[in-house]
Design a protein around this motif. Structure first.
Motif, PDB file in Angstrom:
ATOM      1  N   TYR A 196       0.807  -1.205   0.000  1.00 33.60           N
ATOM      2  CA  TYR A 196       0.000   0.000   0.000  1.00 33.60           C
ATOM      3  C   TYR A 196       0.846   1.263   0.000  1.00 33.60           C
ATOM      4  N   GLN A 197       2.182   1.102  -0.186  1.00 28.43           N
ATOM      5  CA  GLN A 197       3.079   2.251  -0.054  1.00 28.43           C
ATOM      6  C   GLN A 197       2.722   3.411  -0.979  1.00 28.43           C
ATOM      7  N   ILE A 236      -0.287   5.339   0.306  1.00 29.24           N
ATOM      8  CA  ILE A 236       0.078   6.083   1.513  1.00 29.24           C
ATOM      9  C   ILE A 236       0.841   7.347   1.134  1.00 29.24           C
ATOM     10  N   ASP A 237       1.794   7.191   0.195  1.00 30.47           N
ATOM     11  CA  ASP A 237       2.575   8.346  -0.252  1.00 30.47           C
ATOM     12  C   ASP A 237       1.656   9.411  -0.834  1.00 30.47           C
ATOM     13  N   MET A 244      -1.567   9.913  -0.188  1.00 26.23           N
ATOM     14  CA  MET A 244      -2.359  10.540   0.866  1.00 26.23           C
ATOM     15  C   MET A 244      -1.531  11.564   1.613  1.00 26.23           C
ATOM     16  N   LYS A 245      -0.292  11.200   1.899  1.00 30.15           N
ATOM     17  CA  LYS A 245       0.571  12.125   2.636  1.00 30.15           C
ATOM     18  C   LYS A 245       0.844  13.383   1.820  1.00 30.15           C
TER      19      LYS A 245
END
Lengths: 304, 134
Positions: free
Chosen positions: A47-48, A51-52, A54-55
């Motif tokens: 899911y990296q 996540i990136d 979203m951040k």
């Protein structure tokens, strides 16, 4: 003719933005994982990429005072739009959202938009690293666009149509084109590497030489949009290749498996090669890819 | 926030140190320690970074540049003082070029002591920093 809501769903959900972002994100993760495994590392979790994203979208976006702010914002949007529209024209599984005679040419132009957007991004950011990155992108593009377009047009001349769906349907009956035109396929695959910005042709974004290349001054949500582009192109560009040379797919599963194969090939090529200097990369395309595609182009002209 | 915890992009900022800490930072990125499995990526530009990893003493030369780099980083941002030099100057404390400990120049979130700290200490420090992130 499809109705407007159907077209919108096709553009934004399936097989458009959401679907290709998820698949592209997973393909990008696969690339990072393969790279990590080749280097005896464990690699990021699956899911990296999300996540990136979203951040990055939750962060502040800074516009440097040296930058042309309009173009700075427009460049990633242009890039996403180009990839999405091209994606809508690709027949994925059964049929495409937009279908008309001549969509092959339009798709070729739209798939060049990410590269052009990269050049705009670099020059408008007002950073020397950005300018160097754009200059590299420009000279590499001059190298790879010609063999790329030639090998695509080879198929157009052969089936006497500039429609993607005609090319795919022809292959479903008569077998995939990579058997008939191996050299054009090879040239096309070589041109995919700079299209997805991977080694040995990642000189425009070489992070060890020019920091972030054209993206040096991007931050927050705008950088997130370029991450979206990165995810999309890991799906759209292999999908284009699958449609043209590897027979498309009778259903979505077959199509995804073929794209997966191409992603594996691109990842392994990336991992095992060092980076070409920009002039070497440019020469490589004119020396090897261009003659290969020319040979098959002439063959298709004579045969048809 | 979950996403912020799982993807800290790090910018390595070597100031006036002896290079020992820098080598340990780079060692943390090698296959043996592999910080990419925690989502850590090393970035060369402060615009992409979430965490500024400062190593070495803050010298008079580098002080203003350090402040500028901090201002270039988009919010939310964190600063990690890596190694004894960044924390209190260590053996360079009485030097003519010494311009104060790092926490008088930038707001430091995490201190990682050691001369130099081991790569495990970096991973532990980042972990402690991310525990604080909400």
């Amino acid at each position: 003719m499809t109705s407007i809501p159907e077209t919108l769903i096709g553009l934004l959900v399936y097989p458009g933005f959401l679907f290709s972002l998820v698949v592209g994100g997973l393909f990008y993760w696969l690339y990072r994982k393969i790279k990590a495994r080749f280097q005896a590392r464990i690699g990021p979790p699956c899911y990296q990429f999300f996540i990136d994203l979203m951040k990055l979208f939750s962060k502040e976006s800074i516009t440097p005072y040296t930058a042309g702010s309009t173009m700075l914002v427009l460049a990633p949007i242009l890039s996403v739009t180009g990839l999405l529209l091209a994606e809508a024209m690709l027949p994925i599984g059964s049929g495409s959202v937009l279908e008309f005679e001549g969509d092959l040419i339009v798709a070729l132009y739209l798939l060049a938009l990410p590269g052009i957007a990269m050049m705009i991004a670099g020059t408008s950011s007002g950073s020397p690293y950005g300018s160097v990155g754009s200059a590299r992108e420009a000279s590499l593009m001059v190298g790879y666009e010609l063999p790329y377009a030639l090998s695509v047009l080879t198929l157009g001349f052969y089936v006497k149509s500039l429609s993607l769906s005609v090319i795919v349907r022809y292959q479903l009956v008569n077998g995939a084109f990579f058997l008939r035109y191996p050299m054009a396929t090879l040239a096309f695959l070589l041109c995919l590497l700079p299209k997805v910005g991977r080694r040995p042709f990642d000189a425009p974004e070489a992070d060890t030489e020019i920091i972030g290349g054209p993206l040096t001054e991007y931050s927050g949500a705008l950088l997130g949009l370029f991450e979206v582009v990165n995810g999309l192109r890991w799906f759209v560009i292999p999908a284009f290749a699958v449609n043209l040379f590897f027979g498309g797919g009778a259903n979505i599963l077959e199509f995804l498996l073929k794209s997966l194969g191409l992603v594996l090939l691109l990842s392994i090529l990336d991992v095992i090669h060092p980076r070409y200097r920009i002039d070497q990369g440019f020469k490589f395309f004119l020396k090897w890819a261009l003659p290969l595609s020319l040979v098959d182009f002439v063959r298709s002209l004579v045969l048809s | 926030m979950f996403a912020r915890k799982k993807s800290p992009w790090v910018m390595h900022l070597p100031c006036g140190g002896c290079n020992g800490c820098d080598i340990e930072v780079v060692a943390a990125l090698t296959p043996r320690y592999d910080v990419e499995r925690f989502g850590v990526l090393q970035k060369g530009t402060p615009r992409h970074a979430d965490v500024l990893l400062v190593t070495g003493v803050v010298t008079a030369q580098v002080k203003e540049r350090l402040k500028r780099t901090y201002e270039m980083t988009p919010n939310p941002k964190f600063v990690v003082a890596f190694g004894s030099c960044a924390i209190d100057g260590d053996i360079f404390r009485d030097g003519y070029g010494y311009a104060g400990p790092l926490d008088e120049v930038l707001p430091v979130d995490t201190y990682i002591p050691g001369c130099p700290p081991r790569p495990e200490a970096l991973i532990d420090g980042l972990n402690k920093l991310l525990q604080k992130v909400r």
